[in-house]
Write a protein that holds these residues in place. Structure first.
Motif, PDB file in Angstrom:
ATOM      1  N   PRO A  47      16.065  29.833  10.888  1.00 47.16           N
ATOM      2  CA  PRO A  47      16.869  29.641   9.260  1.00 47.16           C
ATOM      3  C   PRO A  47      18.404  29.484   9.407  1.00 47.16           C
ATOM      4  O   PRO A  47      19.396  30.184   9.209  1.00 47.16           O
ATOM      5  CB  PRO A  47      16.303  30.652   8.763  1.00 47.16           C
ATOM      6  N   THR A  48      18.499  27.641   9.903  1.00 46.46           N
ATOM      7  CA  THR A  48      19.777  27.647  10.100  1.00 46.46           C
ATOM      8  C   THR A  48      20.728  27.319   8.759  1.00 46.46           C
ATOM      9  O   THR A  48      22.025  28.144   8.393  1.00 46.46           O
ATOM     10  CB  THR A  48      19.655  25.786  10.261  1.00 46.46           C
ATOM     11  N   ASP A  49      20.066  27.293   7.754  1.00 45.29           N
ATOM     12  CA  ASP A  49      20.116  27.326   6.373  1.00 45.29           C
ATOM     13  C   ASP A  49      19.278  28.488   5.760  1.00 45.29           C
ATOM     14  O   ASP A  49      18.555  28.824   6.375  1.00 45.29           O
ATOM     15  CB  ASP A  49      20.274  26.252   5.597  1.00 45.29           C
ATOM     16  N   LYS A  50      20.016  29.320   4.271  1.00 45.82           N
ATOM     17  CA  LYS A  50      19.246  30.430   3.258  1.00 45.82           C
ATOM     18  C   LYS A  50      18.117  29.938   3.099  1.00 45.82           C
ATOM     19  O   LYS A  50      17.938  28.441   2.640  1.00 45.82           O
ATOM     20  CB  LYS A  50      20.052  31.379   3.368  1.00 45.82           C
ATOM     21  N   SER A  51      17.204  30.833   2.932  1.00 42.36           N
ATOM     22  CA  SER A  51      15.665  30.571   1.779  1.00 42.36           C
ATOM     23  C   SER A  51      15.217  29.621   1.805  1.00 42.36           C
ATOM     24  O   SER A  51      14.964  28.968   1.584  1.00 42.36           O
ATOM     25  CB  SER A  51      16.890  29.253   0.272  1.00 42.36           C
TER      26      SER A  51
END
Ligand SMILES: [Cu+2]
Length: 136
Positions: A47-51
Motif C-alpha cells: 500500500p504505497t498510497d492509502k485507500s
C-alpha cells in the motif's frame, strides 16, 4: 501436476507491486500491473498510497487455487505455486480499472481462455485486455 512444478525452485523471489493513486500512465494503478513470475515466487502488493486493497478476481485463478482477499491499506501477499494466470483487483477501484495480472510460469496457461472470457467492468476490462493479450 508434475514434480517440476511441485518443487519450490531455489531461485524463488519476491515481486513487489505498488498500489498507487497516480502511476506513470494513469490514476489508481497497480505498478507493475502485468507481472511475470515463476512457481514458488511470492507477489506482494504494497500500500504505497492509502485507500487500496488487493484481492484475487473470482474465476481468474488457476484451478484449485484458493482466493486471497487483502485488507484495506495493508500488504497482500500471494505465494504463486501453481502455473497459470492470477487476476487481481483493488476492491474500491475495480470500476476505475485498478486491476493486475500475474502470469506464473512460461505458459501456455491452462486458464488463459477462461481468464479472457471473464466479464469485468468496462474500465477494468480496458486495462486487463491488453495484459491478457500479452499473456501466454
Ligand atoms: Cu485502489
Amino acid at each position: 501436476m508434475t514434480a517440476a512444478f511441485a518443487a519450490t525452485p531455489a531461485f524463488a523471489k519476491d515481486v513487489i507491486v505498488q498500489m498507487k493513486n497516480q502511476g506513470a500512465a494513469s490514476a489508481m494503478v497497480f505498478e507493475p500491473s502485468f507481472v511475470q513470475a515463476m512457481p514458488g515466487d511470492t507477489v506482494k502488493f504494497v500500500p504505497t498510497d492509502k485507500s487500496h486493497s488487493a484481492q484475487t478476481i473470482p474465476s481468474m485463478l488457476p484451478a484449485g487455487v484458493a482466493p486471497v482477499i487483502g485488507k484495506m491499506n495493508q500488504e497482500m501477499s500471494i505465494k504463486v505455486d501453481k502455473p497459470g494466470l492470477y487476476g487481481v483487483a483493488c476492491k474500491p477501484h475495480t470500476s476505475m480499472g485498478m486491476v493486475a495480472l500475474i502470469q506464473v510460469g512460461k505458459g501456455p496457461s491452462a486458464n488463459l481462455a477462461t481468464a479472457r472470457a471473464v466479464k469485468l467492468p468496462p474500465l477494468a476490462a480496458k486495462r486487463m485486455n491488453p495484459m491478457l493479450a500479452k499473456a501466454r
